[in-house]
Motif scaffolding. Structure first.
Motif, PDB file in Angstrom:
ATOM      1  N   PHE A 255       0.846  -1.194   0.000  1.00 56.97           N
ATOM      2  CA  PHE A 255       0.000   0.000   0.000  1.00 56.97           C
ATOM      3  C   PHE A 255       0.878   1.240   0.000  1.00 56.97           C
ATOM      4  O   PHE A 255       1.986   1.239   0.540  1.00 56.97           O
ATOM      5  N   ARG A 256       0.377   2.298  -0.623  1.00 57.01           N
ATOM      6  CA  ARG A 256       1.052   3.600  -0.611  1.00 57.01           C
ATOM      7  C   ARG A 256       0.196   4.565   0.208  1.00 57.01           C
ATOM      8  O   ARG A 256      -1.010   4.677   0.001  1.00 57.01           O
ATOM      9  N   TRP A 257       0.847   5.209   1.148  1.00 54.39           N
ATOM     10  CA  TRP A 257       0.193   6.176   2.033  1.00 54.39           C
ATOM     11  C   TRP A 257       0.680   7.577   1.672  1.00 54.39           C
ATOM     12  O   TRP A 257       1.862   7.780   1.432  1.00 54.39           O
ATOM     13  N   LEU A 258      -0.218   8.549   1.678  1.00 57.34           N
ATOM     14  CA  LEU A 258       0.131   9.949   1.444  1.00 57.34           C
ATOM     15  C   LEU A 258      -0.412  10.783   2.583  1.00 57.34           C
ATOM     16  O   LEU A 258      -1.606  10.719   2.899  1.00 57.34           O
ATOM     17  N   ASP A 259       0.473  11.551   3.215  1.00 56.27           N
ATOM     18  CA  ASP A 259       0.062  12.557   4.195  1.00 56.27           C
ATOM     19  C   ASP A 259      -0.083  13.855   3.405  1.00 56.27           C
ATOM     20  O   ASP A 259       0.903  14.418   2.946  1.00 56.27           O
ATOM     21  N   LYS A 260      -1.312  14.321   3.215  1.00 55.59           N
ATOM     22  CA  LYS A 260      -1.579  15.486   2.371  1.00 55.59           C
ATOM     23  C   LYS A 260      -1.025  16.779   2.968  1.00 55.59           C
ATOM     24  O   LYS A 260      -0.796  17.745   2.229  1.00 55.59           O
ATOM     25  N   ILE A 261      -0.802  16.816   4.272  1.00 54.21           N
ATOM     26  CA  ILE A 261      -0.289  18.034   4.908  1.00 54.21           C
ATOM     27  C   ILE A 261       1.224  18.125   4.780  1.00 54.21           C
ATOM     28  O   ILE A 261       1.760  19.152   4.371  1.00 54.21           O
ATOM     29  N   SER A 262       1.933  17.048   5.107  1.00 55.04           N
ATOM     30  CA  SER A 262       3.398  17.084   5.052  1.00 55.04           C
ATOM     31  C   SER A 262       3.941  16.715   3.674  1.00 55.04           C
ATOM     32  O   SER A 262       5.091  17.012   3.365  1.00 55.04           O
ATOM     33  N   GLY A 263       3.128  16.018   2.861  1.00 59.06           N
ATOM     34  CA  GLY A 263       3.577  15.576   1.549  1.00 59.06           C
ATOM     35  C   GLY A 263       4.371  14.278   1.591  1.00 59.06           C
ATOM     36  O   GLY A 263       4.890  13.841   0.565  1.00 59.06           O
ATOM     37  N   ASP A 264       4.474  13.664   2.763  1.00 56.48           N
ATOM     38  CA  ASP A 264       5.208  12.404   2.891  1.00 56.48           C
ATOM     39  C   ASP A 264       4.467  11.271   2.180  1.00 56.48           C
ATOM     40  O   ASP A 264       3.260  11.124   2.323  1.00 56.48           O
ATOM     41  N   VAL A 265       5.223  10.461   1.443  1.00 60.39           N
ATOM     42  CA  VAL A 265       4.695   9.283   0.768  1.00 60.39           C
ATOM     43  C   VAL A 265       5.472   8.072   1.283  1.00 60.39           C
ATOM     44  O   VAL A 265       6.701   8.093   1.302  1.00 60.39           O
ATOM     45  N   THR A 266       4.743   7.033   1.708  1.00 61.95           N
ATOM     46  CA  THR A 266       5.363   5.842   2.278  1.00 61.95           C
ATOM     47  C   THR A 266       4.710   4.600   1.696  1.00 61.95           C
ATOM     48  O   THR A 266       3.492   4.537   1.605  1.00 61.95           O
ATOM     49  N   ASP A 267       5.524   3.621   1.313  1.00 63.23           N
ATOM     50  CA  ASP A 267       5.023   2.317   0.887  1.00 63.23           C
ATOM     51  C   ASP A 267       5.172   1.334   2.043  1.00 63.23           C
ATOM     52  O   ASP A 267       6.206   1.329   2.714  1.00 63.23           O
ATOM     53  N   THR A 268       4.140   0.521   2.258  1.00 62.25           N
ATOM     54  CA  THR A 268       4.138  -0.448   3.348  1.00 62.25           C
ATOM     55  C   THR A 268       3.645  -1.784   2.838  1.00 62.25           C
ATOM     56  O   THR A 268       2.634  -1.844   2.149  1.00 62.25           O
ATOM     57  N   ASP A 269       4.347  -2.861   3.192  1.00 58.41           N
ATOM     58  CA  ASP A 269       3.902  -4.224   2.907  1.00 58.41           C
ATOM     59  C   ASP A 269       3.159  -4.750   4.128  1.00 58.41           C
ATOM     60  O   ASP A 269       3.645  -4.630   5.257  1.00 58.41           O
TER      61      ASP A 269
END
Length: 120
Positions: A30-44
């Motif tokens: 899954f890909r997560w996006l924090d719309k405030i900080s702009g951080d993008v993280t992929d998690t298995d």
């Protein structure tokens, strides 16, 4: 009229993906996006497990992909809850990798997309 056709196309694509023989995945990305900080993280996440990102908790129940095309359209049954609100799940259903807008998480701060399912 164009939007009606586009919506029909998305639904027809999802239905045809479910009509194909599928294999059960053991893990999803899954890909997560924090719309405030702009951080993008992929998690298995393994099927049956959960993961947290910010205040969201994602529980993965099932992950499938086309049997004859493992890199094709994956779809997963998941539940997403905002732990800060301690309420009913924000999302509970199938999410499709090829059509993330078909069933999307509606959250003011976070976006979540299914990227793929894998068998290992």
């Amino acid at each position: 009229m164009r939007w009606a056709f586009f919506a029909f196309f998305l639904i027809a694509s999802a239905v045809s993906a479910r009509a194909e023989p599928t294999d059960q995945g053991q893990r999803a990305t899954f890909r997560w996006l924090d719309k405030i900080s702009g951080d993008v993280t992929d998690t298995d996440i393994d099927v049956g497990d959960s993961a947290r990102y910010g205040s969201l908790q994602l529980n993965l129940s099932e992950c499938r992909f086309p049997a004859d095309n493992p890199s094709g359209d994956a779809f997963a049954w998941l539940s997403i809850q905002d732990m800060a609100q301690d309420a009913a799940p924000l999302f509970d259903g199938w999410m499709f990798a090829s059509s993330p807008a078909l069933n999307a998480l509606d959250h003011p701060r976070y976006d979540v997309w299914l990227m793929r399912c894998t068998s290992s």
